[in-house]
Design a protein around this motif. Structure first.
Motif, mmCIF file in Angstrom:
data_model
loop_
_atom_site.group_PDB
_atom_site.id
_atom_site.type_symbol
_atom_site.label_atom_id
_atom_site.label_comp_id
_atom_site.label_asym_id
_atom_site.label_seq_id
_atom_site.Cartn_x
_atom_site.Cartn_y
_atom_site.Cartn_z
ATOM 1 N N ILE A 13 -53.523 33.617 -56.596
ATOM 2 C CA ILE A 13 -53.401 34.610 -57.664
ATOM 3 C C ILE A 13 -54.303 35.780 -57.326
ATOM 4 O O ILE A 13 -55.427 35.598 -56.843
ATOM 5 C CB ILE A 13 -53.822 34.006 -59.024
ATOM 6 N N GLY A 14 -53.812 36.984 -57.582
ATOM 7 C CA GLY A 14 -54.630 38.175 -57.419
ATOM 8 C C GLY A 14 -54.831 38.845 -58.762
ATOM 9 O O GLY A 14 -53.871 39.039 -59.514
ATOM 10 N N HIS A 15 -56.067 39.198 -59.072
ATOM 11 C CA HIS A 15 -56.332 39.989 -60.270
ATOM 12 C C HIS A 15 -56.077 41.455 -59.960
ATOM 13 O O HIS A 15 -56.409 41.955 -58.883
ATOM 14 C CB HIS A 15 -57.791 39.813 -60.718
ATOM 15 N N GLY A 16 -55.463 42.155 -60.922
ATOM 16 C CA GLY A 16 -55.265 43.587 -60.790
ATOM 17 C C GLY A 16 -55.420 44.262 -62.134
ATOM 18 O O GLY A 16 -55.653 43.614 -63.149
ATOM 19 N N ASN A 17 -55.309 45.580 -62.139
ATOM 20 C CA ASN A 17 -55.254 46.326 -63.394
ATOM 21 C C ASN A 17 -54.270 47.456 -63.254
ATOM 22 O O ASN A 17 -53.905 47.857 -62.149
ATOM 23 C CB ASN A 17 -56.641 46.817 -63.846
ATOM 24 N N ASP A 18 -53.785 47.954 -64.406
ATOM 25 C CA ASP A 18 -52.615 48.829 -64.397
ATOM 26 C C ASP A 18 -52.779 49.893 -65.473
ATOM 27 O O ASP A 18 -52.868 49.583 -66.652
ATOM 28 C CB ASP A 18 -51.374 47.968 -64.676
ATOM 29 N N ILE A 19 -52.821 51.171 -65.034
ATOM 30 C CA ILE A 19 -52.802 52.289 -65.980
ATOM 31 C C ILE A 19 -51.542 53.133 -65.810
ATOM 32 O O ILE A 19 -51.115 53.800 -66.737
ATOM 33 C CB ILE A 19 -54.063 53.161 -65.831
ATOM 34 N N MET A 33 -45.182 20.401 -42.235
ATOM 35 C CA MET A 33 -46.114 19.974 -43.278
ATOM 36 C C MET A 33 -46.687 21.208 -43.992
ATOM 37 O O MET A 33 -47.095 22.175 -43.357
ATOM 38 C CB MET A 33 -47.257 19.163 -42.667
ATOM 39 N N THR A 34 -46.693 21.178 -45.312
ATOM 40 C CA THR A 34 -47.229 22.287 -46.090
ATOM 41 C C THR A 34 -48.747 22.284 -46.041
ATOM 42 O O THR A 34 -49.399 21.261 -46.293
ATOM 43 C CB THR A 34 -46.776 22.180 -47.560
ATOM 44 N N GLU A 35 -49.321 23.432 -45.683
ATOM 45 C CA GLU A 35 -50.772 23.577 -45.659
ATOM 46 C C GLU A 35 -51.278 23.832 -47.077
ATOM 47 O O GLU A 35 -50.560 24.353 -47.933
ATOM 48 C CB GLU A 35 -51.164 24.742 -44.752
ATOM 49 N N LEU A 36 -52.538 23.512 -47.327
ATOM 50 C CA LEU A 36 -53.095 23.695 -48.662
ATOM 51 C C LEU A 36 -53.037 25.144 -49.114
ATOM 52 O O LEU A 36 -52.778 25.428 -50.286
ATOM 53 C CB LEU A 36 -54.543 23.183 -48.707
ATOM 54 N N TRP A 37 -53.251 26.088 -48.201
ATOM 55 C CA TRP A 37 -53.246 27.490 -48.593
ATOM 56 C C TRP A 37 -51.858 27.994 -48.963
ATOM 57 O O TRP A 37 -51.713 29.050 -49.587
ATOM 58 C CB TRP A 37 -53.847 28.377 -47.502
ATOM 59 N N GLN A 38 -50.810 27.226 -48.595
ATOM 60 C CA GLN A 38 -49.448 27.629 -48.911
ATOM 61 C C GLN A 38 -49.014 27.212 -50.312
ATOM 62 O O GLN A 38 -47.990 27.685 -50.811
ATOM 63 C CB GLN A 38 -48.476 27.026 -47.893
ATOM 64 N N LEU A 39 -49.778 26.354 -50.961
ATOM 65 C CA LEU A 39 -49.394 25.854 -52.276
ATOM 66 C C LEU A 39 -49.499 26.946 -53.332
ATOM 67 O O LEU A 39 -50.288 27.876 -53.215
ATOM 68 C CB LEU A 39 -50.295 24.679 -52.675
ATOM 69 N N SER A 40 -48.699 26.809 -54.370
ATOM 70 C CA SER A 40 -48.830 27.691 -55.524
ATOM 71 C C SER A 40 -50.073 27.297 -56.320
ATOM 72 O O SER A 40 -50.688 26.254 -56.071
ATOM 73 C CB SER A 40 -47.598 27.582 -56.416
ATOM 74 N N ALA A 41 -50.422 28.117 -57.287
ATOM 75 C CA ALA A 41 -51.562 27.778 -58.146
ATOM 76 C C ALA A 41 -51.302 26.482 -58.898
ATOM 77 O O ALA A 41 -52.182 25.618 -59.000
ATOM 78 C CB ALA A 41 -51.821 28.924 -59.124
ATOM 79 N N ALA A 42 -50.099 26.346 -59.455
ATOM 80 C CA ALA A 42 -49.773 25.128 -60.202
ATOM 81 C C ALA A 42 -49.837 23.908 -59.295
ATOM 82 O O ALA A 42 -50.378 22.848 -59.685
ATOM 83 C CB ALA A 42 -48.387 25.263 -60.818
ATOM 84 N N GLN A 43 -49.297 24.012 -58.082
ATOM 85 C CA GLN A 43 -49.336 22.890 -57.149
ATOM 86 C C GLN A 43 -50.766 22.554 -56.738
ATOM 87 O O GLN A 43 -51.129 21.383 -56.585
ATOM 88 C CB GLN A 43 -48.504 23.222 -55.912
ATOM 89 N N THR A 44 -51.582 23.586 -56.554
ATOM 90 C CA THR A 44 -52.978 23.367 -56.165
ATOM 91 C C THR A 44 -53.737 22.620 -57.251
ATOM 92 O O THR A 44 -54.435 21.623 -56.976
ATOM 93 C CB THR A 44 -53.670 24.706 -55.878
ATOM 94 N N ALA A 45 -53.629 23.072 -58.488
ATOM 95 C CA ALA A 45 -54.333 22.414 -59.590
ATOM 96 C C ALA A 45 -53.854 20.981 -59.762
ATOM 97 O O ALA A 45 -54.658 20.069 -60.028
ATOM 98 C CB ALA A 45 -54.146 23.204 -60.879
ATOM 99 N N THR A 46 -52.549 20.762 -59.592
ATOM 100 C CA THR A 46 -52.008 19.400 -59.708
ATOM 101 C C THR A 46 -52.549 18.506 -58.594
ATOM 102 O O THR A 46 -52.951 17.356 -58.845
ATOM 103 C CB THR A 46 -50.472 19.431 -59.662
ATOM 104 N N ALA A 47 -52.550 19.010 -57.360
ATOM 105 C CA ALA A 47 -53.047 18.220 -56.236
ATOM 106 C C ALA A 47 -54.513 17.842 -56.428
ATOM 107 O O ALA A 47 -54.928 16.708 -56.145
ATOM 108 C CB ALA A 47 -52.863 18.993 -54.936
ATOM 109 N N ILE A 48 -55.315 18.781 -56.918
ATOM 110 C CA ILE A 48 -56.733 18.492 -57.154
ATOM 111 C C ILE A 48 -56.889 17.507 -58.305
ATOM 112 O O ILE A 48 -57.696 16.570 -58.236
ATOM 113 C CB ILE A 48 -57.496 19.806 -57.413
ATOM 114 N N GLY A 49 -56.090 17.689 -59.357
ATOM 115 C CA GLY A 49 -56.163 16.778 -60.492
ATOM 116 C C GLY A 49 -55.776 15.356 -60.136
ATOM 117 O O GLY A 49 -56.329 14.395 -60.679
#
Length: 464
Positions: A170-176, A1-17
């Motif tokens: 998703i992780g936020h980063g920055n790049d120089i 069974m897939t755990e909630l933390w294993q979902l992608s961002a798109a899957q997470t937003a869809t599941a909540i929606g």
């Protein structure tokens, strides 16, 4: 069974929606995953679970009241410790800034919140965000979840390690000079460096940075799927008048499926595993219906890398080195002194000439992308570095292997690292470049390449 933390961002937003899960349930699962694996990684260095649950509860209440589902509704996102998040320290890995509490949000943070994200925690970076390795005297080192003997990359090493291990979608980063793309490569996920001005940024906690930083530093997302990178970029690329470089790009008119690749520009040698991954990515793109041509030469990369380093340090070398020495961080001192010594003394006239030469390079690359809309390059000339390989081998050794990382920022155009698999424990992948305002082409090529492989899944950290 897939755990909630294993979902992608798109899957997470869809599941909540679809009310298959609540934002609060997702947040609790994300916090539990953080508790389970972060002690082995030290990727997230600042987390307030109560704040996370308050954010999630507010989302549940909003949806219960009939609110529309946003693109990142309830999606756990991490924020790097070098941008302002209200109520948290913008330390940038420095002991001297450990108590520098932000009173407002960076535009990137505002963008994620507006898209419905839950801010899960803040991720580690090297001191001054100045290395391809993630360690500092304030929080200590971050480990690569795929192999603790390898760097997680830098400077967004905390973001990459957390995302690879399933701490947030998703992780936020920055790049120089590679600080999104290299950690994504080292940890086996995907990371986008948007073009100059495409994502607004501003830290009220600090003064405006020097012109070199302004011309090259951008904010970008890391994720386990290219589609999630696309969603995150959409959230980040929103108008904010606090950034004088920001501009709104028009919708792309077309998606030409034409690409080139170059394995050894300017005679740059690449490891066999790296070249094999590049050719594999080109073959995947052909399988997706793209025309892909091998080139022997492209506009200068080595010169672009030297310009990047010159713009990074040459306008204030004494101040930069003094700040590193005051902090006492060995990695920061090594990086900054190494760059200053490698560039050499720069007069005001030479600095102006460097900016002028940069304009010529930008023109050369713009013309190149008119003929070849997408370019595939190695992310680095070698597999991900061993921990502290820079300190052991020297700055010039490092820069000779990172032309592919350090060159593109000097021209200000978008670039993306896409993971394509493993060589033993070491991740391999490809770097995708495109012309100004064409992040969409990086993403389209990245999706085509990633679709013909095994998507990176959240992994349990290896500890030996």
């Amino acid at each position: 069974m897939t755990e909630l933390w294993q979902l992608s961002a798109a899957q997470t937003a869809t599941a909540i929606g679809l009310k298959q899960a609540s934002a609060s349930e997702v947040a609790r699962a994300a916090l539990a995953r953080l508790d389970a694996v972060n002690p082995a990684l030290n990727a997230v260095v600042d987390c307030n679970p109560e704040d996370v649950l308050v954010q999630a509860a507010a989302i549940d209440a909003r949806l219960a009241a009939g609110g529309t589902v946003r693109p990142l509704e309830g999606v756990p996102v991490t924020i790097k410790i070098n941008v302002d998040q209200k109520g948290y320290a913008t330390s940038n890995g420095l002991r001297s800034k450990a108590d520098l509490i932000a009173t407002s949000n960076n535009p990137v943070v505002e963008g994620f919140l507006a898209a419905g994200a839950v801010l899960l925690g803040r991720t580690n970076t090297p001191a001054f965000s100045a290395r391809y390795f993630t360690d500092n005297q304030l929080f200590g080192p971050t480990k690569n979840p795929r192999d603790p003997a390898l760097t997680p990359g830098g400077s967004s090493g905390g973001a990459a390690a957390a995302t690879a291990a399933g701490i947030g979608c998703i992780g936020h980063g920055n790049d120089i000079g590679g600080s999104v793309r290299y950690p994504a490569y080292a940890c086996g996920i995907h990371g986008l460096r948007p073009g100059l001005g495409r994502v607004a940024t501003f830290n009220e906690t600090g003064p405006d940075r020097s012109i070199g930083f302004q011309l090259m530093s951008v904010q970008g997302p890391l994720a386990r799927t290219v589609h999630d990178v696309r969603l995150a970029f959409g959230a980040m690329a929103r108008r904010d008048i606090r950034d004088p470089w920001y501009f709104e790009a028009p919708e792309p008119a077309d998606t030409p499926r034409l690409a080139a690749f170059c394995a050894h520009p300017e005679g740059i040698d690449t490891a066999p595993e790296v070249e094999a991954a590049l050719r594999d990515a080109a073959a995947r793109l052909r399988d997706a219906g793209w025309t892909v041509v091998e080139l022997d030469a492209i506009p200068p990369l080595k010169e672009a890398s030297r310009i990047m380093h010159k713009l990074w340090v040459a306008d204030a070398p004494e101040r930069i080195l003094a700040a590193a020495e005051a902090e006492g961080d060995p990695g920061a001192i090594f990086s900054m002194k190494g760059a200053i010594d490698w560039v050499g003394p720069v007069s005001l006239t030479e600095f102006g000439d460097t900016l002028t030469r940069r304009a010529s390079l930008v023109r050369d690359w713009a013309r190149f992308f008119e003929d070849w809309p997408v370019l595939l390059l190695p992310p680095s000339s070698c597999l991900p570095f061993a921990v502290d390989a820079d300190l052991k081998n020297g700055f010039e050794w490092l820069t000779e292997r990172q032309y592919f990382m350090a060159g593109p920022p000097a021209i200000g155009m978008p670039a993306m690292t896409v993971s394509t698999g493993l060589s033993g424990r070491a991740p391999v992948g490809v770097q995708i470049l495109a012309g100004r305002m064409r992040e969409d082409l990086c993403l389209a090529a990245g999706e085509a390449i990633a679709a013909r492989g095994t998507p990176p899944a959240p992994i349990d950290p290896l500890t030996v």
